[in-house]
Design a protein around this motif. Structure first.
Motif, PDB file in Angstrom:
ATOM      1  N   ALA A  69      -1.143  -1.925   4.330  1.00  0.00           N
ATOM      2  CA  ALA A  69      -2.507  -1.885   4.875  1.00  0.00           C
ATOM      3  C   ALA A  69      -2.512  -2.258   6.358  1.00  0.00           C
ATOM      4  CB  ALA A  69      -3.414  -2.814   4.085  1.00  0.00           C
ATOM      5  N   SER A  70      -1.860  -3.357   6.701  1.00  0.00           N
ATOM      6  CA  SER A  70      -1.833  -3.761   8.108  1.00  0.00           C
ATOM      7  C   SER A  70      -0.926  -2.856   8.927  1.00  0.00           C
ATOM      8  CB  SER A  70      -1.398  -5.222   8.240  1.00  0.00           C
ATOM      9  OG  SER A  70      -0.116  -5.424   7.695  1.00  0.00           O
ATOM     10  N   PHE A  71       0.115  -2.326   8.306  1.00  0.00           N
ATOM     11  CA  PHE A  71       0.989  -1.368   8.981  1.00  0.00           C
ATOM     12  C   PHE A  71       0.212  -0.133   9.418  1.00  0.00           C
ATOM     13  CE2 PHE A  71       3.704   2.460   7.992  1.00  0.00           C
ATOM     14  CZ  PHE A  71       4.409   2.470   9.191  1.00  0.00           C
ATOM     15  N   LEU A  72      -0.573   0.437   8.512  1.00  0.00           N
ATOM     16  CA  LEU A  72      -1.357   1.622   8.865  1.00  0.00           C
ATOM     17  C   LEU A  72      -2.439   1.281   9.881  1.00  0.00           C
ATOM     18  CD1 LEU A  72      -1.713   3.631   5.533  1.00  0.00           C
ATOM     19  CD2 LEU A  72      -0.255   4.130   7.503  1.00  0.00           C
ATOM     20  N   ALA A  73      -2.980   0.081   9.814  1.00  0.00           N
ATOM     21  CA  ALA A  73      -3.975  -0.322  10.812  1.00  0.00           C
ATOM     22  C   ALA A  73      -3.348  -0.366  12.205  1.00  0.00           C
ATOM     23  CB  ALA A  73      -4.559  -1.686  10.454  1.00  0.00           C
ATOM     24  N   ARG A  74      -2.083  -0.741  12.266  1.00  0.00           N
ATOM     25  CA  ARG A  74      -1.394  -0.798  13.556  1.00  0.00           C
ATOM     26  C   ARG A  74      -1.053   0.600  14.071  1.00  0.00           C
ATOM     27  NH1 ARG A  74       4.103  -1.061  14.429  1.00  0.00           N
ATOM     28  NH2 ARG A  74       4.562  -1.725  12.304  1.00  0.00           N
ATOM     29  N   VAL A  75      -0.581   1.465  13.168  1.00  0.00           N
ATOM     30  CA  VAL A  75      -0.121   2.788  13.589  1.00  0.00           C
ATOM     31  C   VAL A  75      -1.283   3.768  13.745  1.00  0.00           C
ATOM     32  CG1 VAL A  75       1.419   4.709  12.998  1.00  0.00           C
ATOM     33  CG2 VAL A  75       2.085   2.370  12.446  1.00  0.00           C
ATOM     34  N   GLU A 114      -9.064  -3.179   4.101  1.00  0.00           N
ATOM     35  CA  GLU A 114      -9.474  -2.435   2.900  1.00  0.00           C
ATOM     36  C   GLU A 114      -9.267  -0.938   3.108  1.00  0.00           C
ATOM     37  OE1 GLU A 114     -13.286  -1.891  -0.144  1.00  0.00           O
ATOM     38  OE2 GLU A 114     -13.518  -3.018   1.720  1.00  0.00           O
ATOM     39  N   GLN A 115      -9.668  -0.438   4.291  1.00  0.00           N
ATOM     40  CA  GLN A 115      -9.424   0.971   4.598  1.00  0.00           C
ATOM     41  C   GLN A 115      -7.928   1.259   4.637  1.00  0.00           C
ATOM     42  OE1 GLN A 115     -11.545   1.323   8.352  1.00  0.00           O
ATOM     43  NE2 GLN A 115     -13.124   2.601   7.396  1.00  0.00           N
ATOM     44  N   GLY A 116      -7.176   0.328   5.206  1.00  0.00           N
ATOM     45  CA  GLY A 116      -5.731   0.503   5.268  1.00  0.00           C
ATOM     46  C   GLY A 116      -5.114   0.604   3.895  1.00  0.00           C
ATOM     47  N   ALA A 117      -5.580  -0.213   2.958  1.00  0.00           N
ATOM     48  CA  ALA A 117      -5.054  -0.176   1.597  1.00  0.00           C
ATOM     49  C   ALA A 117      -5.394   1.145   0.917  1.00  0.00           C
ATOM     50  CB  ALA A 117      -5.611  -1.357   0.791  1.00  0.00           C
ATOM     51  N   GLN A 118      -6.605   1.640   1.152  1.00  0.00           N
ATOM     52  CA  GLN A 118      -7.003   2.916   0.551  1.00  0.00           C
ATOM     53  C   GLN A 118      -6.159   4.066   1.088  1.00  0.00           C
ATOM     54  OE1 GLN A 118     -11.169   2.970   1.543  1.00  0.00           O
ATOM     55  NE2 GLN A 118     -11.766   1.664  -0.175  1.00  0.00           N
ATOM     56  N   LEU A 119      -5.930   4.081   2.394  1.00  0.00           N
ATOM     57  CA  LEU A 119      -5.114   5.142   2.979  1.00  0.00           C
ATOM     58  C   LEU A 119      -3.655   5.009   2.551  1.00  0.00           C
ATOM     59  CD1 LEU A 119      -6.448   5.632   6.617  1.00  0.00           C
ATOM     60  CD2 LEU A 119      -6.895   7.004   4.588  1.00  0.00           C
ATOM     61  N   ALA A 120      -3.173   3.783   2.420  1.00  0.00           N
ATOM     62  CA  ALA A 120      -1.794   3.576   1.975  1.00  0.00           C
ATOM     63  C   ALA A 120      -1.590   4.132   0.565  1.00  0.00           C
ATOM     64  CB  ALA A 120      -1.441   2.095   2.020  1.00  0.00           C
ATOM     65  N   ASP A 131       9.962  -0.166  12.392  1.00  0.00           N
ATOM     66  CA  ASP A 131       9.400  -1.271  13.174  1.00  0.00           C
ATOM     67  C   ASP A 131       8.657  -2.265  12.293  1.00  0.00           C
ATOM     68  OD1 ASP A 131      10.374  -0.263  15.554  1.00  0.00           O
ATOM     69  OD2 ASP A 131       8.555   0.858  16.012  1.00  0.00           O
ATOM     70  N   GLU A 132       8.152  -1.800  11.154  1.00  0.00           N
ATOM     71  CA  GLU A 132       7.477  -2.691  10.206  1.00  0.00           C
ATOM     72  C   GLU A 132       8.482  -3.551   9.452  1.00  0.00           C
ATOM     73  OE1 GLU A 132       4.480  -4.279   7.462  1.00  0.00           O
ATOM     74  OE2 GLU A 132       4.448  -3.536   9.523  1.00  0.00           O
TER      75      GLU A 132
END
Length: 206
Positions: free
Chosen positions: A17-23, A32-38, A86-87
């Motif tokens: 979730a935080s990885f996608l928020a960063r990228v 929450e959005q990051g978890a859904q997209l993940a 990088d993650e």
């Protein structure tokens, strides 16, 4: 006792979730959005990503498949695939735990679902040969957890009967798969909890 570590989410940071928020800051505003997209992107590590983990398809093909499946632009998907290394940074508290277990005389191994490009990255950037006696990456052996075959391969590769293996993983299905083969196993939550569990099993001093 031989202690077997999962990598992503255990020894190495992996928080999708935080990885996608960063990228993808343009797509992800909240965790929450990051978890859904993940969940869409990685398909719980099955589907396209599972085949990538297993070494059945490469980075270019997994990006193409994810783009076609989701409608996300190919260049955006490729950016995520490229950013994963990088993650995957080593968790300092886990490096310390590994050091303490080695000092206590335990033989350490790893068993990781990891696509070959990422396995190559970790092998080149971290002293895996110093931390672990041996290990298996799914992308290199073309088998994947929680399948029985990769656990059977691990038993042969580590040269140990199941009863002498303790597996630490952050996914319940993988813990259950290990237990079903008569390994010892527990679910990883965080480094402090893992250390407490190992102390309770009398594998480490308090």
């Amino acid at each position: 006792m031989r202690i077997v570590f999962d990598f992503g989410g255990v020894v190495f940071r992996w928080h999708p979730a935080s990885f996608l928020a960063r990228v993808w800051p343009h797509r992800v505003e909240t965790l929450e959005q990051g978890a859904q997209l993940a969940a869409q992107f990685f398909q719980n590590y099955g589907g396209d990503w599972g085949q990538f983990d297993q070494g059945l398809i490469g980075a270019d093909e997994v990006a193409q498949r994810i783009s076609a499946r989701t409608g996300w632009a190919l260049d955006e998907v490729e950016a995520v695939v490229r950013a994963v290394p990088d993650e995957l940074t080593a968790v300092p508290a886990m490096v310390a735990l590994i050091s303490d277990l080695r000092a206590a005389g335990h033989r350490l191994h790893f068993l990781s679902n990891m696509p070959e490009p990422y396995a190559d990255h970790l092998s080149a950037n971290y002293p895996l040969g110093e931390w672990f006696e041996s290990g298996l990456f799914s992308g290199r052996v073309k088998q994947i957890k929680p399948g029985a075959e990769i656990f059977a391969m691990a038993e042969r590769h580590f040269g140990a009967p199941p009863s002498e293996l303790l597996f630490i993983d952050d996914h319940p299905v993988n813990v259950d798969a290990a237990l079903s083969r008569d390994w010892q196993s527990f679910l990883f939550i965080d480094a402090a909890g893992a250390r407490r569990e190992l102390v309770s099993r009398r594998l480490l001093g308090a």
